[in-house]
Design a protein around this motif. Structure first.
Motif, mmCIF file in Angstrom:
data_model
loop_
_atom_site.group_PDB
_atom_site.id
_atom_site.type_symbol
_atom_site.label_atom_id
_atom_site.label_comp_id
_atom_site.label_asym_id
_atom_site.label_seq_id
_atom_site.Cartn_x
_atom_site.Cartn_y
_atom_site.Cartn_z
ATOM 1 N N THR A 1 41.153 -84.998 46.392
ATOM 2 C CA THR A 1 42.172 -85.240 45.369
ATOM 3 C C THR A 1 43.359 -85.986 45.964
ATOM 4 O O THR A 1 43.883 -86.925 45.364
ATOM 5 C CB THR A 1 42.624 -83.909 44.727
ATOM 6 O OG1 THR A 1 41.473 -83.233 44.235
ATOM 7 C CG2 THR A 1 43.575 -84.138 43.576
ATOM 8 N N SER B 1 38.398 -89.845 40.191
ATOM 9 C CA SER B 1 38.851 -88.518 40.592
ATOM 10 C C SER B 1 37.643 -87.734 41.106
ATOM 11 O O SER B 1 36.726 -87.434 40.356
ATOM 12 C CB SER B 1 39.452 -87.827 39.373
ATOM 13 O OG SER B 1 39.751 -86.514 39.674
ATOM 14 N N LYS C 1 39.350 -89.495 36.178
ATOM 15 C CA LYS C 1 40.175 -90.523 36.827
ATOM 16 C C LYS C 1 41.567 -89.976 37.114
ATOM 17 O O LYS C 1 42.027 -89.038 36.452
ATOM 18 C CB LYS C 1 40.274 -91.754 35.934
ATOM 19 C CG LYS C 1 41.009 -91.483 34.633
ATOM 20 C CD LYS C 1 41.132 -92.693 33.765
ATOM 21 C CE LYS C 1 41.972 -92.483 32.532
ATOM 22 N NZ LYS C 1 42.095 -91.169 31.964
ATOM 23 N N ILE C 2 42.209 -90.580 38.121
ATOM 24 C CA ILE C 2 43.610 -90.260 38.392
ATOM 25 C C ILE C 2 44.396 -91.526 38.115
ATOM 26 O O ILE C 2 44.028 -92.604 38.581
ATOM 27 C CB ILE C 2 43.793 -89.783 39.845
ATOM 28 C CG1 ILE C 2 43.153 -88.399 39.977
ATOM 29 C CG2 ILE C 2 45.266 -89.748 40.231
ATOM 30 C CD1 ILE C 2 43.243 -87.775 41.338
ATOM 31 N N ILE D 1 46.437 -86.338 36.689
ATOM 32 C CA ILE D 1 45.330 -85.940 37.566
ATOM 33 C C ILE D 1 44.217 -85.407 36.673
ATOM 34 O O ILE D 1 44.233 -84.253 36.257
ATOM 35 C CB ILE D 1 45.806 -84.862 38.570
ATOM 36 C CG1 ILE D 1 46.964 -85.425 39.393
ATOM 37 C CG2 ILE D 1 44.666 -84.425 39.478
ATOM 38 C CD1 ILE D 1 47.577 -84.459 40.375
ATOM 39 N N THR E 1 39.922 -85.241 35.325
ATOM 40 C CA THR E 1 38.632 -84.883 35.886
ATOM 41 C C THR E 1 37.832 -86.131 36.270
ATOM 42 O O THR E 1 37.098 -86.126 37.248
ATOM 43 C CB THR E 1 37.832 -84.047 34.859
ATOM 44 O OG1 THR E 1 38.685 -82.999 34.393
ATOM 45 C CG2 THR E 1 36.601 -83.437 35.476
ATOM 46 N N VAL F 1 38.295 -82.987 41.276
ATOM 47 C CA VAL F 1 38.768 -82.202 40.132
ATOM 48 C C VAL F 1 37.594 -81.873 39.221
ATOM 49 O O VAL F 1 36.783 -82.735 38.914
ATOM 50 C CB VAL F 1 39.839 -82.990 39.329
ATOM 51 C CG1 VAL F 1 40.381 -82.157 38.185
ATOM 52 C CG2 VAL F 1 40.976 -83.424 40.239
ATOM 53 N N SER G 1 42.428 -89.604 46.338
ATOM 54 C CA SER G 1 42.404 -90.298 45.038
ATOM 55 C C SER G 1 43.823 -90.571 44.545
ATOM 56 O O SER G 1 44.099 -91.628 43.979
ATOM 57 C CB SER G 1 41.659 -89.471 43.994
ATOM 58 O OG SER G 1 40.328 -89.275 44.388
ATOM 59 N N ILE G 2 44.732 -89.594 44.749
ATOM 60 C CA ILE G 2 46.123 -89.787 44.309
ATOM 61 C C ILE G 2 46.737 -90.957 45.084
ATOM 62 O O ILE G 2 47.354 -91.852 44.498
ATOM 63 C CB ILE G 2 46.966 -88.508 44.533
ATOM 64 C CG1 ILE G 2 46.507 -87.387 43.583
ATOM 65 C CG2 ILE G 2 48.454 -88.789 44.307
ATOM 66 C CD1 ILE G 2 47.179 -86.042 43.811
#
Length: 437
Positions: free
Chosen positions: A53, A39, A15-16, A11, A13, A42, A56-57
């Motif tokens: 977040t 991301s 990209k995830i 995780i 800042t 973050v 994005s996850i």
């Protein structure tokens, strides 16, 4: 999921990344699928928008599932962020019976004692890493188990972080419908992916330049000696370009990736890039020399801060010299001429670290990009943990193979393994999340 498959969730800042990996028969890791999403929630390694977040996850996980044709349940998650700091601490215990040899429980007692250190409000100890032990005043002992002695002491490297930040990450993972298998420190994960054992023995500083933070991990004699997180990364460079050239962020990022260089002397005065203006305005012309001056100023600042940390560790003492120099990894390490600049500032040998140390030979070029160092490291961490569990079960079975009547009993007993602090931390975060709902 099978025992030889693990999922890393980085995780970051910018990209995830969700990455699925499997151990092949040669002991190397094959990457089965990667999912990557922007991301949005973050900032400098810390979650500041839970909903974004989680989305994005989920996006990254879905992409990885599609690519690998698998269902992801459990993940190994990395933590970094500006709230992470580390300190050195020594502690000792006096053993009640010096006739018995030192065992696991003595070391656990000593480590638990370190856990009682008083921290700042809201902080918690994440990692307690023993450096070397002393038994009855005899120094430089790497492994005290099995020795006799009354007083056991050790120097520790203690990593501290903010409880709320760690819990927020746990919350995001759980709300995204995933099972949090383990939390690990990102600089340690990246180090696993890009450093060789020889480098860790000789002494090396790993600098992972991410979007929001720059992580540092220093190894010497195969042991981690120092960690630090510096709250600047590639994003501040983009920000500077945006301000300095009065252009929008997307253009600044593209300029940095395509034409950026950390060394201003490289560009001729007449090299110019034209950038389309906004909504019918005139295009902007930017000289590459100016661009690299802006980048250079900020990169020098980041590298100097990292170098202060390397000096804090004591690199200038003969005994603590880092013979293997510096390894740069992370997305930010792809900046042109960065290696030369780092060598110039620190006077230390430098190379770019690609996470191919443990990967199967036929891995995609994408996977072996420094961008994915942390994700690969998290996959390795997850696989290692699963392997440990399998080996421990087998050992228990073998011990009792002869006494067949007892073997059934032992199978029903839970496996007792020496849990690292990360496992305990993961459990605490899980318990908190279960009770907090």
């Amino acid at each position: 999921m099978e025992d030889n498959i693990a999922v890393g969730l980085d995780i970051g800042t910018t990209k995830i990344v969700a990455m699925i990996g499997r151990k092949n028969e040669y002991g190397k890791v094959e990457i089965l699928g990667i999912g990557k999403s922007k991301s949005l929630g973050v900032h400098r390694g810390v979650v500041n928008n839970i909903t974004q977040t989680i989305q994005s996850i989920q996006q990254a996980v879905q992409e990885a599932e599609l690519a690998s044709d698998m269902q992801i349940q459990g993940v190994t998650v990395g933590i970094a962020g500006q709230h992470i700091r580390s300190l050195q601490h020594s502690d000792y215990i006096t053993r009640p019976n010096s006739e018995h040899v030192i065992g696991e429980e003595d070391i656990d007692r000593l480590i638990n004692q370190v856990h009682k250190l008083v921290m700042l409000p809201g902080e918690e100890i994440i990692h307690v890493l023993p450096q070397e032990y002393k038994v009855d005043g005899q120094a430089e002992i790497k492994e005290p188990i099995g020795m006799y002695g009354g007083r056991l002491e050790a120097n520790f490297h203690v990593v501290v972080g903010q409880v709320s930040s760690i819990r927020n990450i746990g919350r995001c993972v759980k709300s995204a419908g995933l099972n949090l298998e383990r939390i690990t420190l990102e600089p340690l994960a990246s180090a696993n992916a890009v450093l060789s054992q020889e480098e860790k023995e000789a002494g090396v500083a790993l600098i992972d330049i991410g979007g929001g933070t720059t992580d540092l991990a220093i190894f010497r004699d195969g042991i981690i000696r120092h960690t630090a997180v510096i709250p600047f990364g590639g994003n501040v460079i983009t920000e500077d370009i945006k301000e300095g050239c009065s252009i929008i962020e997307k253009q600044a990022e593209l300029l940095k990736i395509k034409f950026g260089s950390a060394w201003p002397g490289e560009n001729k005065d007449n090299e110019i890039v034209s950038i389309p203006g906004l909504r019918g305005r005139e295009p902007k012309e930017i000289t590459l020399k100016n661009l690299s001056k802006i980048i250079h100023a900020r990169v020098v600042e980041i590298v100097e801060q990292v170098y202060v940390e390397i000096k804090n560790y004591g690199h200038e003492e003969q005994k603590k010299k880092l013979i293997a120099g510096i390894v740069l990894t992370g997305g930010g390490s792809q900046l042109k001429h960065l290696k030369q600049l780092v060598e110039y500032i620190t006077g230390m040998d430098t190379r770019i670290g690609y996470p191919n140390e443990h990967l199967a030979g036929d891995s995609d070029d994408d996977v072996t990009s420094p961008l994915f160092a942390t994700a690969v490291g998290l996959v390795l961490d997850g696989l290692k943990r699963k392997e440990r569990k399998v080996i421990e079960k087998e050992n228990l079975l073998n011990e009792f193979e002869d006494e067949s009547n007892q073997s059934q009993e032992i199978l029903n007993k839970p496996v007792k393994e020496r849990r690292s602090f990360l496992d305990k931390l993961t459990e605490r975060v899980k318990d908190f999340l279960d009770n907090a709902e």
